[in-house]
Design an enzyme around this catalytic site. Structure first.
Site, PDB file in Angstrom:
ATOM      1  CG  ASP A 127      -6.746 -14.095  -7.320  1.00 25.62           C
ATOM      2  OD1 ASP A 127      -6.491 -13.135  -7.851  1.00 25.62           O
ATOM      3  OD2 ASP A 127      -7.696 -13.636  -6.307  1.00 25.62           O
ATOM      4  CG  LEU A 168      -9.453  -6.978  -7.319  1.00 20.34           C
ATOM      5  CD1 LEU A 168      -7.976  -6.989  -7.808  1.00 20.34           C
ATOM      6  CD2 LEU A 168     -10.530  -7.662  -7.535  1.00 20.34           C
ATOM      7  CG  ASP A 173      -4.735 -10.042   0.777  1.00 25.50           C
ATOM      8  OD1 ASP A 173      -5.001  -9.503   2.504  1.00 25.50           O
ATOM      9  OD2 ASP A 173      -5.194  -9.436  -0.255  1.00 25.50           O
ATOM     10  CG  HIS A 209      -1.705  -0.929   1.039  1.00 24.62           C
ATOM     11  ND1 HIS A 209      -3.201  -1.281  -0.312  1.00 24.62           N
ATOM     12  CD2 HIS A 209      -2.095  -2.590   1.708  1.00 24.62           C
ATOM     13  CE1 HIS A 209      -3.658  -2.205   0.495  1.00 24.62           C
ATOM     14  NE2 HIS A 209      -2.898  -3.243   1.464  1.00 24.62           N
TER      15      HIS A 209
END
Lengths: 387, 387
Positions: free
Chosen positions: B251, B310, B277, B198
């Site tokens: 994913d 997301l 996650d 982040h």
């Protein structure tokens, strides 16, 4: 042409090995490479002083130098470029056009054609043309003028180069605008290189275009879709597709040094082709010059339009080579690949260019141990010596 | 605990070799690995049916599953997660917090601490905490709530975890906000992993942060500065710095399959750490769930906030492993590195986790030849069998 021998050399051979020896030149071609001195030679003697001999650089993407631009369509201007290029180690090149009006491009092609296969012009050899635009994406035009951008048209190509596309070697185009990859397929059939550039293509479009014959990416990373983690784009294709060549402007301005390292590490010497993309300002002082009727301001290594867009370079091949060597720790063999061999192979002139081999053109550069250029021979003729 | 033997296995050893043999378990640990059958064993027998035995997965970045989230701070909720994880092959994990109020984080830490080193909870083992936020960049917050973002504060860390930062294993933070890299240096001294995430950091900031102790990149390529050709950013650092681990959510939603291939090819199995996650919705039907007081809608593999951002995943480790194997053609050894060994090393538990070795915890998964999970053992106890 007088026979010649260059003695006392470290010779970089095609396989990358470096031997002590001498190079014999007959009628512009390498006639013999000898590891033991041969006496009683009846021709011109040249002392190589222990310098490293490498194949002359091939610059497949260059617009101009020394005040001239191929788009000027002036014999005298092109002659200036041809004379200038050996000073940076370039012994052959493609005259690169820009997006402009059809007539303007046609005129530039007609004038410059006179240099191809013509030995009256002493200096670097023009191998043919690299047509950069007008078949590009408007939003990725960089310094290509918007008003002349055109959708891909095989008819226009034929008008400029004839039905067989004589002397056309590379076309830079936006493959996403080439309906059903018709132009790429046509070029592939004519043995002309298709190169993606000034493009908004996705990764998948590049992969499809490659299956239709595309093999090159124009000034890699510049004016193309970058890497996003959900769409790796044209740049991602350059990294991942082992069958694409990537043109690299190694001036530290178009790409950061870290990006150059990344390209060196992951793309490597088998797929990098160093280019200059230089404009007429190369070899001249800082100032304001023209590029396709636009003002370009040059300060140091940076050439920009008034809106700040990069507008070609003033890079010299020898300096790009030195920077890549420094950043990527390339071996001599890797250097000859990125500066000469890869381009020669892609342009289908490896039978006569791109390595120091018996039977090939005597396009040679002599470098000291810091890779500083000492002498350049074009077709066996000494065209540059360091003062 | 009863002694146990699992017979008739293909056992993946620490060096990546695979042998036929049997694994003996005593008091939750691997007591012996034998290539020849040992008769007269006085304990529980388990038929491995020729399955491949690998070390259980370690998920160093997971927020929840099966309806529960570690941030709920509820014993019963965390117990549900611990029971659920063996169904996807995970045998140990870090409880991962999110950006929230200091009290909320403190409460979550205090509740979940009760699972650490506590064998009363049968299931996957909580190894400690991964603190994701609040020390992150507001503009790269993803699904982390803006109002609780805070500048890096060592005092807050000490309040939550005590002066020695007990049980804290990873802190995800934006290094560009860590003045003089004080928090990263402090964490490094306490043997806690600093991970950039982040973040709007540049390549150079990551390199400096690494010199101060940063070793991990949080959900690599997501919520960090991407690759630009004149500033290769945090993503570029992940590709170029051979001393950084890269967490990857495999994913096919957070990253495209092409980006996963690129990571597999250029970063490779020594530096990839697969994570999920995942959020509380994992293991539950499509619908609307909460994440840090925000609504998250789950459809298929995609979990998003109302604005489309997301918001974690519903990925199961076994599915991430299978996708990476398919895309990157990883060997069994490479798979055990990215799914278990690398995390164990980074979290300093490789003396007891991360490989099938005598003396280590009996965290084992049995897979068929299509890498489908058949059985999971946590500390020697059978915690999952495929129905």
């Amino acid at each position: 042409m007088t026979d010649k021998v260059i003695r006392n050399l470290q010779i970089c051979l095609e396989d990358g090995s470096v031997i002590r020896g001498e190079v014999f030149i007959q009628n512009g071609k390498i006639s013999r490479i000898s590891e033991t001195p041969i006496e009683n030679f009846n021709g011109e003697e040249f002392d190589g002083k222990g310098y490293l001999a490498m194949p002359g650089f091939i610059d497949q993407h260059i617009h101009g130098a020394s005040g001239a631009d191929f788009m000027d369509g002036e014999l005298h201007g092109t002659e200036k470029i041809v004379h200038y290029l050996p000073t940076e180690g370039t012994t052959s090149f493609l005259a690169t056009t820009m997006t402009h009006s059809p007539d303007h491009i046609h005129n530039a092609v007609n004038t410059n054609k006179q240099f191809i296969g013509n030995r009256n012009f002493k200096g670097a050899e023009m191998l043919g043309f690299h047509l950069e635009g007008p078949f590009i994406h408007p939003e990725q035009r960089g310094a290509q003028p918007l008003q002349y951008i055109h959708k891909p048209s095989i008819e226009m190509l034929k008008e400029w180069f004839g039905a067989q596309l004589d002397d056309l070697k590379i076309v830079t185009l936006a493959p996403e605008l080439d309906t059903n990859f018709e132009m790429i397929s046509f070029l592939h059939n004519q043995q002309v290189v298709s190169s993606a550039g000034h493009t908004k293509a996705s990764f998948e479009i590049i992969q499809s275009a490659h299956r239709h014959g595309l093999t090159n990416l124009t000034h890699f990373t510049n004016a193309m879709t970058g890497i996003h983690h959900r769409e790796i784009g044209v740049v991602g294709a350059g990294f991942m597709n082992n069958n694409l060549f990537c043109e690299v402007i190694a001036d530290g301005v178009h790409l950061s040094t870290e990006m150059l390292k990344m390209i060196g590490k992951f793309i490597g010497s088998d797929r990098i082709i160093l280019i200059t993309d230089s404009i007429r300002a190369k070899g001249l002082p800082d100032g304001t010059y023209t590029l396709a009727d636009q003002d370009v301001t040059v300060v140091g290594q940076k050439a920009t339009l008034q809106n700040g867009t990069l507008a070609g370079s003033v890079l010299r091949m020898i300096d790009g080579v030195k920077l890549m060597k420094e950043l990527c720790h390339f071996t001599i063999h890797e250097i000859q690949k990125v500066s000469s061999m890869n381009a020669a192979k892609q342009l289908r002139v490896f039978d006569r260019k791109g390595s120091i081999s018996v039977g090939k053109d005597a396009d040679l550069i002599l470098l000291n141990e810091d890779l500083e250029l000492q002498h350049t021979f074009c077709l066996g003729e000494l065209c540059f010596s360091k003062v």
